[in-house]
Design an enzyme around this catalytic site. Sequence first.
Site, PDB file in Angstrom:
ATOM      1  N   TRP A  23       0.845  -1.203   0.000  1.00  8.69           N
ATOM      2  CA  TRP A  23       0.000   0.000   0.000  1.00  8.69           C
ATOM      3  C   TRP A  23       0.881   1.253   0.000  1.00  8.69           C
ATOM      4  CZ3 TRP A  23      -2.482   2.491   4.866  1.00  8.69           C
ATOM      5  CH2 TRP A  23      -3.400   3.478   4.484  1.00  8.69           C
ATOM      6  N   TYR A  51      -4.466   0.133  -5.116  1.00 10.02           N
ATOM      7  CA  TYR A  51      -3.123   0.662  -4.779  1.00 10.02           C
ATOM      8  C   TYR A  51      -2.429   1.259  -6.019  1.00 10.02           C
ATOM      9  CZ  TYR A  51      -3.539  -2.181  -0.481  1.00 10.02           C
ATOM     10  OH  TYR A  51      -3.956  -2.768   0.690  1.00 10.02           O
ATOM     11  N   LYS A  76      -6.830  -7.470  -4.634  1.00 12.25           N
ATOM     12  CA  LYS A  76      -8.171  -7.213  -4.084  1.00 12.25           C
ATOM     13  C   LYS A  76      -9.034  -6.473  -5.099  1.00 12.25           C
ATOM     14  CE  LYS A  76      -5.654  -6.385   0.220  1.00 12.25           C
ATOM     15  NZ  LYS A  76      -4.442  -5.625  -0.132  1.00 12.25           N
ATOM     16  N   PRO A 189       0.252  -4.277  10.529  1.00  9.57           N
ATOM     17  CA  PRO A 189       0.685  -5.080  11.672  1.00  9.57           C
ATOM     18  C   PRO A 189       1.627  -4.303  12.603  1.00  9.57           C
ATOM     19  CG  PRO A 189       1.863  -5.756   9.691  1.00  9.57           C
ATOM     20  CD  PRO A 189       0.778  -4.814   9.249  1.00  9.57           C
TER      21      PRO A 189
HETATM   22  N1  LIG Z   1      -7.049  -4.576   3.283  1.00  8.88           N
HETATM   23  C1  LIG Z   1      -6.947  -3.334   3.654  1.00  8.88           C
HETATM   24  O1  LIG Z   1      -7.931  -2.603   3.753  1.00  8.88           O
HETATM   25  C2  LIG Z   1      -5.596  -2.799   4.006  1.00  8.88           C
HETATM   26  C3  LIG Z   1      -5.480  -1.563   4.647  1.00  8.88           C
HETATM   27  C4  LIG Z   1      -4.197  -1.119   4.979  1.00  8.88           C
HETATM   28  C5  LIG Z   1      -3.099  -1.885   4.651  1.00  8.88           C
HETATM   29  N2  LIG Z   1      -3.229  -3.084   3.990  1.00  8.88           N
HETATM   30  C6  LIG Z   1      -2.067  -3.934   3.626  1.00  8.88           C
HETATM   31  O2  LIG Z   1      -1.254  -4.124   4.768  1.00  8.88           O
HETATM   32  C7  LIG Z   1       0.063  -3.654   4.502  1.00  8.88           C
HETATM   33  C8  LIG Z   1       0.716  -3.146   5.777  1.00  8.88           C
HETATM   34  O3  LIG Z   1      -0.034  -2.130   6.377  1.00  8.88           O
HETATM   35  P1  LIG Z   1       0.435  -0.594   6.399  1.00  8.88           P
HETATM   36  O4  LIG Z   1       1.247  -0.336   5.220  1.00  8.88           O
HETATM   37  O5  LIG Z   1      -0.784   0.220   6.627  1.00  8.88           O
HETATM   38  O6  LIG Z   1       1.231  -0.432   7.767  1.00  8.88           O
HETATM   39  P2  LIG Z   1       2.423  -1.160   8.573  1.00  8.88           P
HETATM   40  O7  LIG Z   1       3.045  -2.251   7.798  1.00  8.88           O
HETATM   41  O8  LIG Z   1       1.882  -1.433   9.933  1.00  8.88           O
HETATM   42  O9  LIG Z   1       3.433   0.044   8.755  1.00  8.88           O
HETATM   43  C9  LIG Z   1       4.112   0.655   7.704  1.00  8.88           C
HETATM   44  C10 LIG Z   1       4.847   1.842   8.280  1.00  8.88           C
HETATM   45  O10 LIG Z   1       5.727   1.400   9.311  1.00  8.88           O
HETATM   46  C11 LIG Z   1       7.068   1.763   9.027  1.00  8.88           C
HETATM   47  N3  LIG Z   1       7.903   0.574   9.339  1.00  8.88           N
HETATM   48  C12 LIG Z   1       8.071  -0.550   8.590  1.00  8.88           C
HETATM   49  N4  LIG Z   1       8.856  -1.430   9.210  1.00  8.88           N
HETATM   50  C13 LIG Z   1       9.206  -0.867  10.396  1.00  8.88           C
HETATM   51  C14 LIG Z   1       9.990  -1.296  11.480  1.00  8.88           C
HETATM   52  N5  LIG Z   1      10.596  -2.481  11.474  1.00  8.88           N
HETATM   53  N6  LIG Z   1      10.127  -0.462  12.542  1.00  8.88           N
HETATM   54  C15 LIG Z   1       9.514   0.743  12.559  1.00  8.88           C
HETATM   55  N7  LIG Z   1       8.748   1.210  11.552  1.00  8.88           N
HETATM   56  C16 LIG Z   1       8.592   0.402  10.478  1.00  8.88           C
HETATM   57  C17 LIG Z   1       7.094   2.139   7.567  1.00  8.88           C
HETATM   58  O11 LIG Z   1       7.983   3.213   7.374  1.00  8.88           O
HETATM   59  P3  LIG Z   1       9.227   3.068   6.346  1.00  8.88           P
HETATM   60  O12 LIG Z   1       8.624   2.905   4.991  1.00  8.88           O
HETATM   61  O13 LIG Z   1       9.957   4.347   6.549  1.00  8.88           O
HETATM   62  O14 LIG Z   1       9.993   1.863   6.813  1.00  8.88           O
HETATM   63  C18 LIG Z   1       5.667   2.588   7.283  1.00  8.88           C
HETATM   64  O15 LIG Z   1       5.519   3.965   7.577  1.00  8.88           O
HETATM   65  C19 LIG Z   1      -0.167  -2.597   3.424  1.00  8.88           C
HETATM   66  O16 LIG Z   1       1.006  -2.222   2.770  1.00  8.88           O
HETATM   67  C20 LIG Z   1      -1.183  -3.281   2.568  1.00  8.88           C
HETATM   68  O17 LIG Z   1      -0.565  -4.257   1.732  1.00  8.88           O
HETATM   69  C21 LIG Z   1      -4.478  -3.545   3.685  1.00  8.88           C
END
Ligand SMILES: NC(=O)c1ccc[n+]([C@@H]2O[C@H](COP(=O)([O-])OP(=O)(O)OC[C@H]3O[C@@H](n4cnc5c(N)ncnc54)[C@H](OP(=O)(O)O)[C@@H]3O)[C@@H](O)[C@H]2O)c1
Length: 279
Positions: A23, A51, A76, A189
Amino acid sequence: MSKLVPAVRSGDVLMPALGFGTWQLENGTAVPLVEKALEVGYRHIDTAQIYGNERDVGAAIKTSGVKREEIFLTTKVWIDKFADGALQRSAEKSLERLGVDYVDLLLLHWPKPDVPLAETLKALNAVRAKGWTRAIGLSNFPSALMREAAALSEAPIATNQVEYHPYLSQKTLIATAHDLSASITAWSPLAQGKVAQDPVLIEIGRAHGKTPGQVTLRWIIQQGVIAIPRTSNPARIVENFNVLDFELSDDEMTRIHALARPDGRLGDWLDKAYQWDAD
Ligand SMILES: NC(=O)c1ccc[n+]([C@@H]2O[C@H](COP(=O)([O-])OP(=O)(O)OC[C@H]3O[C@@H](n4cnc5c(N)ncnc54)[C@H](OP(=O)(O)O)[C@@H]3O)[C@@H](O)[C@H]2O)c1
Protein backbone atom coordinates in the site's frame (compact mmCIF):
# COMPACT_ATOMS: atom_id res chain seq x y z
CA MET A 1 18.62 -16.54 10.45
CA SER A 2 16.10 -19.22 9.66
CA LYS A 3 14.25 -18.48 6.44
CA LEU A 4 11.57 -21.10 6.94
CA VAL A 5 8.36 -19.11 7.01
CA PRO A 6 5.53 -21.13 8.60
CA ALA A 7 2.51 -21.83 6.44
CA VAL A 8 -0.95 -20.98 7.74
CA ARG A 9 -3.90 -23.17 6.70
CA SER A 10 -6.42 -20.84 5.07
CA GLY A 11 -9.50 -22.61 3.75
CA ASP A 12 -8.08 -25.05 1.21
CA VAL A 13 -4.75 -23.28 0.63
CA LEU A 14 -1.61 -22.62 2.67
CA MET A 15 -0.47 -19.03 3.07
CA PRO A 16 3.03 -17.96 4.15
CA ALA A 17 2.71 -16.38 7.61
CA LEU A 18 4.79 -13.40 6.54
CA GLY A 19 4.13 -11.30 3.46
CA PHE A 20 5.20 -7.97 2.02
CA GLY A 21 2.57 -5.18 1.92
CA THR A 22 2.60 -2.64 -0.90
CA TRP A 23 0.00 0.00 0.00
CA GLN A 24 1.20 3.54 -0.87
CA LEU A 25 4.17 2.21 -2.85
CA GLU A 26 3.22 4.15 -5.97
CA ASN A 27 4.81 5.51 -9.16
CA GLY A 28 7.26 2.68 -9.63
CA THR A 29 8.54 2.64 -6.05
CA ALA A 30 7.18 -0.87 -5.50
CA VAL A 31 9.48 -2.38 -8.15
CA PRO A 32 12.85 -2.34 -6.33
CA LEU A 33 11.17 -3.00 -2.96
CA VAL A 34 9.27 -6.09 -4.11
CA GLU A 35 12.44 -7.31 -5.88
CA LYS A 36 14.35 -6.84 -2.62
CA ALA A 37 11.63 -8.61 -0.60
CA LEU A 38 11.77 -11.61 -2.94
CA GLU A 39 15.58 -11.62 -2.74
CA VAL A 40 15.43 -11.60 1.07
CA GLY A 41 13.04 -14.57 1.07
CA TYR A 42 9.48 -13.24 1.26
CA ARG A 43 7.22 -15.46 -0.83
CA HIS A 44 3.95 -13.66 -0.20
CA ILE A 45 3.13 -10.30 -1.77
CA ASP A 46 0.02 -8.25 -1.02
CA THR A 47 -1.33 -5.72 -3.52
CA ALA A 48 -4.75 -4.38 -4.54
CA GLN A 49 -6.35 -2.89 -7.60
CA ILE A 50 -6.85 0.39 -5.69
CA TYR A 51 -3.12 0.66 -4.78
CA GLY A 52 -2.35 1.46 -8.43
CA ASN A 53 0.79 -0.68 -8.37
CA GLU A 54 -0.25 -4.05 -9.79
CA ARG A 55 1.90 -3.43 -12.89
CA ASP A 56 4.92 -2.63 -10.70
CA VAL A 57 4.39 -5.70 -8.52
CA GLY A 58 4.09 -7.88 -11.63
CA ALA A 59 7.23 -6.37 -13.15
CA ALA A 60 9.20 -7.02 -9.96
CA ILE A 61 8.03 -10.64 -9.83
CA LYS A 62 9.23 -11.11 -13.44
CA THR A 63 12.67 -9.57 -12.91
CA SER A 64 13.20 -11.27 -9.53
CA GLY A 65 13.83 -14.63 -11.17
CA VAL A 66 11.72 -16.32 -8.48
CA LYS A 67 9.33 -18.82 -10.07
CA ARG A 68 5.72 -17.66 -10.19
CA GLU A 69 4.49 -20.83 -8.45
CA GLU A 70 6.80 -20.17 -5.48
CA ILE A 71 5.08 -16.86 -4.75
CA PHE A 72 1.76 -16.38 -2.96
CA LEU A 73 0.24 -13.36 -4.70
CA THR A 74 -2.82 -11.56 -3.34
CA THR A 75 -4.83 -8.79 -4.93
CA LYS A 76 -8.17 -7.21 -4.08
CA VAL A 77 -11.29 -6.10 -5.93
CA TRP A 78 -12.36 -2.54 -5.17
CA ILE A 79 -15.87 -1.85 -3.80
CA ASP A 80 -17.30 -0.33 -6.99
CA LYS A 81 -16.83 -3.59 -8.89
CA PHE A 82 -18.85 -6.01 -6.78
CA ALA A 83 -21.67 -6.65 -9.29
CA ASP A 84 -21.79 -9.88 -11.27
CA GLY A 85 -19.82 -9.27 -14.46
CA ALA A 86 -18.02 -6.17 -13.20
CA LEU A 87 -16.18 -8.28 -10.64
CA GLN A 88 -15.04 -10.84 -13.22
CA ARG A 89 -13.86 -8.06 -15.58
CA SER A 90 -12.01 -6.41 -12.72
CA ALA A 91 -10.22 -9.67 -11.87
CA GLU A 92 -9.23 -10.16 -15.50
CA LYS A 93 -7.79 -6.63 -15.63
CA SER A 94 -5.81 -7.26 -12.44
CA LEU A 95 -4.27 -10.36 -14.06
CA GLU A 96 -3.40 -8.32 -17.17
CA ARG A 97 -1.71 -5.61 -15.11
CA LEU A 98 0.13 -8.14 -12.94
CA GLY A 99 1.18 -10.07 -16.05
CA VAL A 100 0.22 -13.41 -14.50
CA ASP A 101 -2.25 -16.18 -15.43
CA TYR A 102 -3.63 -16.44 -11.90
CA VAL A 103 -3.37 -14.92 -8.45
CA ASP A 104 -3.28 -17.07 -5.34
CA LEU A 105 -5.89 -15.07 -3.49
CA LEU A 106 -8.53 -12.56 -4.54
CA LEU A 107 -10.17 -10.51 -1.78
CA LEU A 108 -13.21 -8.24 -1.57
CA HIS A 109 -11.45 -5.10 -0.30
CA TRP A 110 -14.18 -3.71 2.01
CA PRO A 111 -17.77 -4.86 2.57
CA LYS A 112 -20.29 -2.72 0.72
CA PRO A 113 -24.09 -3.06 0.89
CA ASP A 114 -24.85 -1.68 -2.63
CA VAL A 115 -24.75 -5.13 -4.27
CA PRO A 116 -26.25 -8.17 -2.51
CA LEU A 117 -23.49 -10.22 -0.88
CA ALA A 118 -24.85 -13.37 -2.56
CA GLU A 119 -24.32 -11.84 -6.02
CA THR A 120 -20.76 -10.74 -5.20
CA LEU A 121 -19.85 -14.12 -3.72
CA LYS A 122 -21.24 -15.87 -6.79
CA ALA A 123 -19.08 -13.67 -9.05
CA LEU A 124 -16.02 -14.24 -6.85
CA ASN A 125 -16.58 -18.01 -7.02
CA ALA A 126 -16.92 -17.73 -10.81
CA VAL A 127 -13.45 -16.11 -10.97
CA ARG A 128 -12.07 -19.01 -8.98
CA ALA A 129 -13.85 -21.55 -11.19
CA LYS A 130 -12.15 -19.98 -14.23
CA GLY A 131 -8.77 -20.63 -12.57
CA TRP A 132 -7.96 -16.92 -12.29
CA THR A 133 -7.44 -17.27 -8.54
CA ARG A 134 -6.57 -20.29 -6.39
CA ALA A 135 -8.50 -19.00 -3.40
CA ILE A 136 -10.99 -16.32 -2.47
CA GLY A 137 -11.38 -14.23 0.64
CA LEU A 138 -12.52 -11.08 2.37
CA SER A 139 -11.04 -7.94 3.83
CA ASN A 140 -12.44 -5.78 6.62
CA PHE A 141 -15.47 -8.01 7.18
CA PRO A 142 -16.81 -8.04 10.79
CA SER A 143 -17.57 -11.51 12.21
CA ALA A 144 -21.30 -11.68 11.45
CA LEU A 145 -20.72 -10.67 7.84
CA MET A 146 -17.79 -13.06 7.52
CA ARG A 147 -20.07 -15.93 8.60
CA GLU A 148 -22.71 -14.77 6.13
CA ALA A 149 -20.16 -14.69 3.29
CA ALA A 150 -18.84 -18.13 4.20
CA ALA A 151 -22.37 -19.55 4.15
CA LEU A 152 -23.02 -18.02 0.72
CA SER A 153 -19.75 -19.18 -0.84
CA GLU A 154 -19.22 -22.46 -2.64
CA ALA A 155 -15.44 -22.31 -2.15
CA PRO A 156 -14.01 -21.85 1.34
CA ILE A 157 -13.22 -18.32 2.48
CA ALA A 158 -9.44 -18.50 2.85
CA THR A 159 -8.76 -15.39 4.91
CA ASN A 160 -10.20 -12.17 6.24
CA GLN A 161 -7.58 -9.41 5.97
CA VAL A 162 -8.18 -6.92 8.77
CA GLU A 163 -6.35 -4.31 10.80
CA TYR A 164 -4.50 -6.07 13.62
CA HIS A 165 -1.64 -4.96 15.84
CA PRO A 166 -0.96 -4.73 19.60
CA TYR A 167 -3.28 -1.72 20.06
CA LEU A 168 -6.38 -3.39 18.55
CA SER A 169 -7.97 -6.57 19.86
CA GLN A 170 -9.37 -8.90 17.23
CA LYS A 171 -10.31 -11.69 19.64
CA THR A 172 -13.77 -12.26 18.16
CA LEU A 173 -12.64 -12.23 14.53
CA ILE A 174 -9.74 -14.59 15.23
CA ALA A 175 -12.14 -17.04 16.91
CA THR A 176 -14.63 -16.68 14.04
CA ALA A 177 -11.94 -17.37 11.44
CA HIS A 178 -10.83 -20.40 13.42
CA ASP A 179 -14.41 -21.68 13.48
CA LEU A 180 -14.65 -21.32 9.69
CA SER A 181 -11.22 -22.94 9.03
CA ALA A 182 -10.09 -19.61 7.63
CA SER A 183 -7.14 -17.45 8.64
CA ILE A 184 -6.79 -13.83 9.67
CA THR A 185 -4.28 -11.67 7.83
CA ALA A 186 -3.11 -8.62 9.78
CA TRP A 187 -2.90 -5.33 7.91
CA SER A 188 -1.01 -2.43 9.50
CA PRO A 189 0.68 -5.08 11.67
CA LEU A 190 3.21 -2.46 12.88
CA ALA A 191 0.41 0.02 13.66
CA GLN A 192 1.87 2.06 10.78
CA GLY A 193 5.21 2.34 12.57
CA LYS A 194 3.81 3.32 16.01
CA VAL A 195 5.10 0.14 17.67
CA ALA A 196 8.68 1.41 17.33
CA GLN A 197 8.21 3.83 20.26
CA ASP A 198 6.37 1.47 22.58
CA PRO A 199 8.19 0.99 25.94
CA VAL A 200 6.76 -2.53 26.51
CA LEU A 201 7.76 -3.71 23.04
CA ILE A 202 11.18 -2.07 23.39
CA GLU A 203 11.75 -3.83 26.72
CA ILE A 204 10.65 -7.24 25.43
CA GLY A 205 12.81 -6.71 22.34
CA ARG A 206 15.87 -6.01 24.47
CA ALA A 207 15.55 -9.40 26.14
CA HIS A 208 15.71 -11.09 22.71
CA GLY A 209 18.07 -8.73 20.88
CA LYS A 210 15.18 -7.71 18.63
CA THR A 211 13.51 -4.43 17.64
CA PRO A 212 9.93 -3.53 18.70
CA GLY A 213 8.84 -4.13 15.10
CA GLN A 214 10.30 -7.63 15.15
CA VAL A 215 8.65 -8.39 18.51
CA THR A 216 5.29 -7.25 17.10
CA LEU A 217 5.54 -9.36 13.94
CA ARG A 218 6.61 -12.36 16.03
CA TRP A 219 3.62 -11.82 18.36
CA ILE A 220 1.30 -11.89 15.34
CA ILE A 221 2.68 -14.97 13.62
CA GLN A 222 3.06 -16.85 16.91
CA GLN A 223 -0.76 -16.65 17.16
CA GLY A 224 -1.14 -18.34 13.77
CA VAL A 225 -2.11 -15.01 12.20
CA ILE A 226 -0.49 -13.83 8.95
CA ALA A 227 1.37 -10.47 8.91
CA ILE A 228 2.00 -8.30 5.84
CA PRO A 229 4.26 -5.42 6.96
CA ARG A 230 5.16 -2.70 4.50
CA THR A 231 8.31 -0.62 4.35
CA SER A 232 9.99 1.60 1.80
CA ASN A 233 13.32 1.03 3.53
CA PRO A 234 15.38 -1.92 2.19
CA ALA A 235 17.10 -2.47 5.58
CA ARG A 236 13.69 -2.85 7.21
CA ILE A 237 12.67 -5.40 4.59
CA VAL A 238 15.43 -7.55 6.11
CA GLU A 239 14.57 -6.54 9.70
CA ASN A 240 10.90 -7.43 9.28
CA PHE A 241 11.75 -10.84 7.83
CA ASN A 242 14.13 -11.69 10.66
CA VAL A 243 11.43 -12.81 13.08
CA LEU A 244 11.61 -16.55 12.64
CA ASP A 245 14.54 -17.34 14.93
CA PHE A 246 13.12 -16.49 18.36
CA GLU A 247 10.04 -17.16 20.43
CA LEU A 248 8.04 -15.05 22.86
CA SER A 249 7.09 -16.57 26.22
CA ASP A 250 3.44 -16.89 27.27
CA ASP A 251 4.01 -14.03 29.67
CA GLU A 252 5.42 -11.80 26.91
CA MET A 253 2.50 -12.68 24.62
CA THR A 254 0.06 -11.72 27.40
CA ARG A 255 1.85 -8.42 28.06
CA ILE A 256 1.54 -7.51 24.38
CA HIS A 257 -2.15 -8.49 24.26
CA ALA A 258 -2.69 -6.12 27.20
CA LEU A 259 -1.65 -3.14 25.02
CA ALA A 260 -4.99 -3.27 23.16
CA ARG A 261 -7.17 -0.23 23.78
CA PRO A 262 -10.63 0.94 22.68
CA ASP A 263 -9.27 3.76 20.49
CA GLY A 264 -6.54 1.65 18.91
CA ARG A 265 -8.12 1.40 15.45
CA LEU A 266 -6.24 3.34 12.75
CA GLY A 267 -8.27 2.78 9.58
CA ASP A 268 -12.00 3.12 10.10
CA TRP A 269 -13.56 3.14 6.64
CA LEU A 270 -16.33 0.63 7.36
CA ASP A 271 -19.65 1.39 5.64
CA LYS A 272 -22.28 2.71 8.07
CA ALA A 273 -24.45 -0.33 7.33
CA TYR A 274 -22.05 -2.51 9.33
CA GLN A 275 -20.48 -2.57 12.76
CA TRP A 276 -17.10 -3.74 13.98
CA ASP A 277 -16.91 -6.51 16.56
CA ALA A 278 -16.81 -5.19 20.12
CA ASP A 279 -13.43 -6.85 20.74
N1 LIG B 1 -7.05 -4.58 3.28
C1 LIG B 1 -6.95 -3.33 3.65
O1 LIG B 1 -7.93 -2.60 3.75
C2 LIG B 1 -5.60 -2.80 4.01
C3 LIG B 1 -5.48 -1.56 4.65
C4 LIG B 1 -4.20 -1.12 4.98
C5 LIG B 1 -3.10 -1.89 4.65
N2 LIG B 1 -3.23 -3.08 3.99
C6 LIG B 1 -2.07 -3.93 3.63
O2 LIG B 1 -1.25 -4.12 4.77
C7 LIG B 1 0.06 -3.65 4.50
C8 LIG B 1 0.72 -3.15 5.78
O3 LIG B 1 -0.03 -2.13 6.38
P1 LIG B 1 0.43 -0.59 6.40
O4 LIG B 1 1.25 -0.34 5.22
O5 LIG B 1 -0.78 0.22 6.63
O6 LIG B 1 1.23 -0.43 7.77
P2 LIG B 1 2.42 -1.16 8.57
O7 LIG B 1 3.04 -2.25 7.80
O8 LIG B 1 1.88 -1.43 9.93
O9 LIG B 1 3.43 0.04 8.75
C9 LIG B 1 4.11 0.66 7.70
C10 LIG B 1 4.85 1.84 8.28
O10 LIG B 1 5.73 1.40 9.31
C11 LIG B 1 7.07 1.76 9.03
N3 LIG B 1 7.90 0.57 9.34
C12 LIG B 1 8.07 -0.55 8.59
N4 LIG B 1 8.86 -1.43 9.21
C13 LIG B 1 9.21 -0.87 10.40
C14 LIG B 1 9.99 -1.30 11.48
N5 LIG B 1 10.60 -2.48 11.47
N6 LIG B 1 10.13 -0.46 12.54
C15 LIG B 1 9.51 0.74 12.56
N7 LIG B 1 8.75 1.21 11.55
C16 LIG B 1 8.59 0.40 10.48
C17 LIG B 1 7.09 2.14 7.57
O11 LIG B 1 7.98 3.21 7.37
P3 LIG B 1 9.23 3.07 6.35
O12 LIG B 1 8.62 2.91 4.99
O13 LIG B 1 9.96 4.35 6.55
O14 LIG B 1 9.99 1.86 6.81
C18 LIG B 1 5.67 2.59 7.28
O15 LIG B 1 5.52 3.96 7.58
C19 LIG B 1 -0.17 -2.60 3.42
O16 LIG B 1 1.01 -2.22 2.77
C20 LIG B 1 -1.18 -3.28 2.57
O17 LIG B 1 -0.57 -4.26 1.73
C21 LIG B 1 -4.48 -3.54 3.69
